[in-house]
Motif scaffolding. Structure first.
Motif, PDB file in Angstrom:
ATOM      1  N   ILE A 194     -34.269 -34.772 -18.643  1.00 59.31           N
ATOM      2  CA  ILE A 194     -34.339 -33.605 -19.516  1.00 59.31           C
ATOM      3  C   ILE A 194     -33.215 -33.629 -20.544  1.00 59.31           C
ATOM      4  CG2 ILE A 194     -34.085 -31.086 -19.526  1.00 59.31           C
ATOM      5  CD1 ILE A 194     -35.556 -31.137 -16.786  1.00 59.31           C
ATOM      6  N   SER A 195     -32.027 -34.054 -20.133  1.00 64.02           N
ATOM      7  CA  SER A 195     -30.901 -34.150 -21.075  1.00 64.02           C
ATOM      8  C   SER A 195     -31.210 -35.132 -22.205  1.00 64.02           C
ATOM      9  CB  SER A 195     -29.637 -34.594 -20.336  1.00 64.02           C
ATOM     10  OG  SER A 195     -29.263 -33.664 -19.371  1.00 64.02           O
ATOM     11  N   LEU A 196     -31.781 -36.272 -21.861  1.00 62.44           N
ATOM     12  CA  LEU A 196     -32.138 -37.262 -22.882  1.00 62.44           C
ATOM     13  C   LEU A 196     -33.189 -36.701 -23.835  1.00 62.44           C
ATOM     14  CD1 LEU A 196     -32.245 -40.472 -20.658  1.00 62.44           C
ATOM     15  CD2 LEU A 196     -30.604 -39.985 -22.491  1.00 62.44           C
ATOM     16  N   ARG A 197     -34.132 -35.972 -23.280  1.00 63.66           N
ATOM     17  CA  ARG A 197     -35.158 -35.366 -24.134  1.00 63.66           C
ATOM     18  C   ARG A 197     -34.544 -34.332 -25.075  1.00 63.66           C
ATOM     19  NH1 ARG A 197     -39.695 -32.496 -20.848  1.00 63.66           N
ATOM     20  NH2 ARG A 197     -38.106 -30.844 -20.761  1.00 63.66           N
ATOM     21  N   ASN A 198     -33.612 -33.520 -24.564  1.00 64.30           N
ATOM     22  CA  ASN A 198     -32.952 -32.531 -25.415  1.00 64.30           C
ATOM     23  C   ASN A 198     -32.086 -33.202 -26.477  1.00 64.30           C
ATOM     24  OD1 ASN A 198     -34.070 -30.266 -24.178  1.00 64.30           O
ATOM     25  ND2 ASN A 198     -32.454 -30.163 -22.631  1.00 64.30           N
ATOM     26  N   ALA A 199     -31.440 -34.310 -26.118  1.00 63.41           N
ATOM     27  CA  ALA A 199     -30.657 -35.050 -27.108  1.00 63.41           C
ATOM     28  C   ALA A 199     -31.550 -35.571 -28.224  1.00 63.41           C
ATOM     29  CB  ALA A 199     -29.917 -36.205 -26.435  1.00 63.41           C
ATOM     30  N   GLU A 200     -32.721 -36.052 -27.850  1.00 59.20           N
ATOM     31  CA  GLU A 200     -33.656 -36.568 -28.859  1.00 59.20           C
ATOM     32  C   GLU A 200     -34.139 -35.450 -29.770  1.00 59.20           C
ATOM     33  OE1 GLU A 200     -37.744 -39.240 -29.043  1.00 59.20           O
ATOM     34  OE2 GLU A 200     -36.647 -39.010 -27.167  1.00 59.20           O
ATOM     35  N   LYS A 201     -34.434 -34.292 -29.201  1.00 62.33           N
ATOM     36  CA  LYS A 201     -34.893 -33.149 -30.002  1.00 62.33           C
ATOM     37  C   LYS A 201     -33.846 -32.726 -31.026  1.00 62.33           C
ATOM     38  CE  LYS A 201     -38.082 -30.865 -26.800  1.00 62.33           C
ATOM     39  NZ  LYS A 201     -38.313 -29.633 -25.990  1.00 62.33           N
ATOM     40  N   ASN A 202     -32.590 -32.925 -30.668  1.00 63.20           N
ATOM     41  CA  ASN A 202     -31.497 -32.513 -31.560  1.00 63.20           C
ATOM     42  C   ASN A 202     -30.919 -33.688 -32.349  1.00 63.20           C
ATOM     43  OD1 ASN A 202     -30.636 -29.483 -30.983  1.00 63.20           O
ATOM     44  ND2 ASN A 202     -31.316 -30.365 -29.043  1.00 63.20           N
ATOM     45  N   PHE A 203     -31.634 -34.814 -32.344  1.00 70.19           N
ATOM     46  CA  PHE A 203     -31.245 -36.001 -33.111  1.00 70.19           C
ATOM     47  C   PHE A 203     -29.847 -36.492 -32.723  1.00 70.19           C
ATOM     48  CE2 PHE A 203     -34.048 -33.268 -35.645  1.00 70.19           C
ATOM     49  CZ  PHE A 203     -35.144 -34.127 -35.819  1.00 70.19           C
ATOM     50  N   LEU A 204     -29.591 -36.504 -31.413  1.00 79.24           N
ATOM     51  CA  LEU A 204     -28.261 -36.875 -30.914  1.00 79.24           C
ATOM     52  C   LEU A 204     -28.302 -38.019 -29.898  1.00 79.24           C
ATOM     53  CD1 LEU A 204     -26.733 -33.298 -30.410  1.00 79.24           C
ATOM     54  CD2 LEU A 204     -26.056 -34.960 -32.156  1.00 79.24           C
TER      55      LEU A 204
END
Length: 299
Positions: A194-204
């Motif tokens: 989930i953290s990786l997915r959230n990082a991707e959503k925020n372009f990070l």
């Protein structure tokens, strides 16, 4: 025909969050979403299942588990378990009534994707949506960590480590605020995903390194040091792994410890002060106490 979901939820006191989370994870294989209603101050743990995933044996296991916790002095009641049928789209819509944007001063905005609130001038923004089986990061201890990340920001580059990253909210906030490099890890593979997915959503994804790691089995190289570390963990783990955690901090660095019941905080403070830490700021909110420590040097 649209599929429906079944919500299994339990109203509980905040101090029961960690043991109930472990119980849900053990029985259902899911980490529950934890939500505290700002108006009623009631905390609810919820998971979402297909009807076939709910059974009498699981219901009994949950009741027995809650009774065992109650026998240990944790005030949870089996009669507070609720099973609710939701239409396939309703679970996501229902979050919109409760998951509100978080603003940390004028520097940081954390909001769900459906919020129309726009960041102010010089305010960085993180988009973070709640999921079926993970929390939203609106807990009091998370807010303290976010406040301290904002407070500790300097014009020079600073490295950051998030131990027990959960949804990734602290690491993403640090990266948005200019910390670099930013690293985070969690022992739960669901949290890492989930953290990786959230990082991707925020372009990070390039700015934040997120890995699957168990703190108790983590043996970092001697030269791995950080300017700021956040460890939002249970008391026992903070104390047991205190030398490892403090060993990852640069002299002059800051350590944010959260996830501690106020009745346990004095013990955590003593353990870290013996390692050369000085408490700079503490905050009590309901049953929780968090602390910002400054690292002078090893005693």
């Amino acid at each position: 025909m649209k599929k429906s979901l079944w919500q299994v939820s339990l109203t509980l006191p905040e101090e029961a969050e960690d043991p109930v989370t472990a119980l849900f994870k053990n029985i259902f294989g899911q980490t529950p979403s934890i939500f505290t209603n700002a108006a009623t101050h009631k905390t609810t743990a919820s998971i979402y299942l297909a009807k076939t995933e709910w059974s009498k044996s699981r219901a009994l296991a949950l009741e027995i588990g809650l009774r065992d916790l109650r026998a240990m002095g944790i005030a949870v009641k089996p009669e507070k378990i609720r099973l609710t049928k939701l239409a396939s789209q309703d679970w996501a819509e229902s979050w919109k009534k409760h998951f509100k944007p978080i603003q940390i001063g004028g520097k940081l905005l954390v909001k769900p994707s459906w919020s129309k609130l726009r960041p102010k001038k010089n305010q960085v923004c993180i988009v973070l949506d709640p999921g079926l089986s993970f929390g939203t990061g609106q807990h009091a201890t998370t807010r303290f960590c976010l406040e301290r990340i904002v407070h500790c920001r300097r014009s020079r580059p600073q490295s950051f480590l998030d131990i027990g990253t959960g949804s990734g909210i602290l690491a993403l906030a640090a990266a948005k605020l200019g910390y670099a490099p930013v690293e985070a890890f969690d022992f739960d593979p669901d949290a890492v995903r989930i953290s990786l997915r959230n990082a991707e959503k925020n372009f990070l994804r390039r700015e934040v390194k997120i890995t699957h790691q168990d703190l108790t089995r983590f043996y970092p190289p001697a030269d791995l040091k950080f300017d700021l570390i956040c460890a939002n963990l249970i008391c026992d783990l903070l104390i047991a792994e205190r030398e490892k955690i403090s060993g990852l901090l640069k002299p002059g660095g800051s350590l944010i410890l959260a996830g501690v019941l106020k009745s346990q905080f004095a013990g955590v403070r003593r353990a870290y002060e013996k390692l050369g830490m000085t408490l700079r700021k503490a905050k009590v909110e309901k049953e929780w106490q968090s602390g910002h420590f400054f690292f002078n040097s090893p005693p």
